[in-house]
Write an enzyme that holds these catalytic residues in place. Structure first.
Site, PDB file in Angstrom:
ATOM      1  N   CYS A 184       0.808  -1.228   0.000  1.00 36.89           N
ATOM      2  CA  CYS A 184       0.000   0.000   0.000  1.00 36.89           C
ATOM      3  C   CYS A 184       0.838   1.273   0.000  1.00 36.89           C
ATOM      4  CB  CYS A 184      -0.942  -0.003   1.195  1.00 36.89           C
ATOM      5  SG  CYS A 184      -1.816  -1.554   1.426  1.00 36.89           S
TER       6      CYS A 184
ATOM      7  N   HIS B  29      -3.432   7.893   5.686  1.00 34.94           N
ATOM      8  CA  HIS B  29      -3.584   6.572   5.073  1.00 34.94           C
ATOM      9  C   HIS B  29      -5.000   6.069   5.339  1.00 34.94           C
ATOM     10  CE1 HIS B  29      -2.165   2.981   3.187  1.00 34.94           C
ATOM     11  NE2 HIS B  29      -2.434   2.228   4.230  1.00 34.94           N
TER      12      HIS B  29
ATOM     13  N   GLU C 206      -2.328   5.425  13.365  1.00 33.57           N
ATOM     14  CA  GLU C 206      -1.982   6.620  12.604  1.00 33.57           C
ATOM     15  C   GLU C 206      -2.285   7.895  13.386  1.00 33.57           C
ATOM     16  OE1 GLU C 206      -2.303   8.418   8.084  1.00 33.57           O
ATOM     17  OE2 GLU C 206      -3.716   6.841   8.679  1.00 33.57           O
TER      18      GLU C 206
ATOM     19  N   LYS D 265     -10.164   7.566   1.224  1.00 32.59           N
ATOM     20  CA  LYS D 265     -10.444   6.176   0.846  1.00 32.59           C
ATOM     21  C   LYS D 265     -11.925   5.820   0.951  1.00 32.59           C
ATOM     22  CE  LYS D 265      -5.955   3.927   1.677  1.00 32.59           C
ATOM     23  NZ  LYS D 265      -5.111   5.093   1.996  1.00 32.59           N
TER      24      LYS D 265
ATOM     25  N   HIS E 187      -9.601   1.778  -1.243  1.00 36.14           N
ATOM     26  CA  HIS E 187      -8.178   1.549  -1.028  1.00 36.14           C
ATOM     27  C   HIS E 187      -7.611   0.924  -2.299  1.00 36.14           C
ATOM     28  CE1 HIS E 187      -4.357   0.705   0.525  1.00 36.14           C
ATOM     29  NE2 HIS E 187      -4.663   0.290   1.741  1.00 36.14           N
TER      30      HIS E 187
ATOM     31  N   PHE F 258       1.417  -3.008   4.618  1.00 37.09           N
ATOM     32  CA  PHE F 258       1.740  -4.319   5.177  1.00 37.09           C
ATOM     33  C   PHE F 258       3.233  -4.573   4.939  1.00 37.09           C
ATOM     34  CE2 PHE F 258      -2.676  -6.527   4.768  1.00 37.09           C
ATOM     35  CZ  PHE F 258      -3.101  -5.845   5.891  1.00 37.09           C
TER      36      PHE F 258
END
Length: 402
Positions: A162, A294, A305, A326, A331, A390
């Protein structure tokens, strides 16, 4: 060290097939998430996504091109075409030697992989299409964009889940700033909305069955999207000399690795990436007015975050506007950071901060101004764009108004 200007932008995503329509949808808080229209959707537990609608490859590409390009490559070519057109650049002659392409992508030609597995294992065919490898390889989009525009400088693909797009744009920024290239096309593309791609993500149990609600106490997970965004990064002095319209300045970049867990995010890693981006840009925390988060809509990401932002910005965190787009465009995995950079351009250039839509109830672990549900007019001189992947890979871009 040279300054780096953004002189062109292009996109195709669930909100629009170009930059103006996408920015208009972001300002209006449009949700591009809906029921999926894909093969075997009835076999999926998750049946929603931010799908690019009304994309007809036959109207954009010839028959031979369509046979060679997976959906993620088609998206990249469409976005790059718009970006180059808006930049006003022509890459004939010497400039083509000093220009390249870096795109982020995570899954490669996943639609091609899905179709080929079906052909061999389900339908029992003994052969696949001769272009399967050129279609599925991760660098297919970067190479296709390079060939389409005659870009013969540094060209490759970055794959960091990502964070892929932000890593790609950060590296392109560093190349222009250092003088390795005069112009770079940078961004990302992804097209994972096929049966195999979604079935794999279902296994992680992080997907929402109904909506993406970042930072809301009622969140239920992330929603996947697809699309691409590409930008033209150009040496500032070169752009100014030719009278180019400068959309924003890429001012800094920070990247870190958590080195802890393959899926669980780290506050320390995210915070450090933001601090590095600020330092690289020469920005004090109180000069930043907006952070494009994010913001995936999972509890682990949102809370981590928010804590990282609070740590990076200290007392200024309470005065920051922080939103996740998003909930509108989904996403987009390897392409998500590029599409989200458009939200930063909206804030810096138009003075409109896109909202976090779908926000229903405050989460005490996310005590920031998340610009809930409605866009906000504000004068922003600098912003950050976060991407956390990830594998514990973090990439943050810092931008200034032109």
């Amino acid at each position: 060290m040279r300054r780096v200007a953004i002189t062109g932008a292009g996109t195709i995503n669930a909100l629009g097939h170009d930059v103006p329509s996408t920015l208009a949808a972001m300002r209006e808080g449009v949700c591009g998430i809906g029921s999926l229209d894909i093969r075997d959707v009835e076999r999926l537990s998750i049946r929603i996504g931010a799908q690019v609608r009304d994309h007809d490859e036959s109207t954009r590409f010839g028959r031979q091109q369509a046979a060679l390009y997976d959906r993620f490559t088609q998206f990249a070519l469409i976005a790059a075409e718009e970006a180059v057109a808006t930049s006003g650049l022509c890459f004939e002659g010497e400039l083509g030697l000093q220009a390249g392409v870096i795109l982020g992508n995570s899954g490669g030609g996943l639609g091609t992989i899905d179709d080929s597995y079906r052909a061999v294992y389900e339908e029992g065919r003994s052969r696949v299409h001769p272009f399967v490898v050129p279609r599925l390889m991760g660098n297919a989009a970067s190479s296709a964009v390079s060939m389409a525009h005659g870009l013969r400088g540094p060209t490759f693909t970055v794959a960091s889940a990502c964070a892929s797009s932000n890593h790609a744009m950060g590296l392109a920024f560093q190349m222009v700033r250092s003088g390795m290239a005069d112009v770079m096309l940078a961004g990302g593309s992804e097209a994972m909305l096929c049966f195999g791609g979604l079935k794999a993500w279902e296994g992680l149990r992080v997907m929402s069955p109904d909506a993406c609600r970042p930072f809301s106490a009622t969140r239920s997970g992330m929603v996947q999207g697809e699309g691409a965004a590409v930008f033209v990064f150009e040496d500032w002095d070169r752009a100014a000399a030719r009278g180019a319209e400068i959309l924003a300045e890429v001012a800094g970049f920070g990247m870190t690795a958590d080195a802890r867990d393959i899926v669980l995010p780290s506050v320390e890693g995210a915070e450090r990436a933001m601090r590095l981006a600020l330092a690289d840009a020469g920005l004090d925390a109180d000069q930043v007015g907006y952070v494009n988060a994010h913001g995936t809509g999972t509890a682990a990401n949102d809370r981590t975050e928010c804590e990282a932002i609070a740590g990076a910005f200290g007392n200024h965190a309470g005065r920051l506007m922080v939103s996740s787009t998003k909930a509108m465009h989904g996403h987009v995995i390897g392409g998500t950071g590029a599409i989200e950079l458009l939200a930063c351009l909206s804030a810096l250039r138009d003075g409109v901060v896109p909202p976090t839509i779908g926000y229903e109830a405050p989460d005490p672990d996310c005590p920031l101004d998340v610009v809930p549900n409605a866009a906000r007019q504000a004068r922003i001189s600098a912003c950050l764009s976060n991407a956390f992947a990830f594998g514990g890979l973090n990439a943050v871009l810092a931008l200034r108004a032109a």
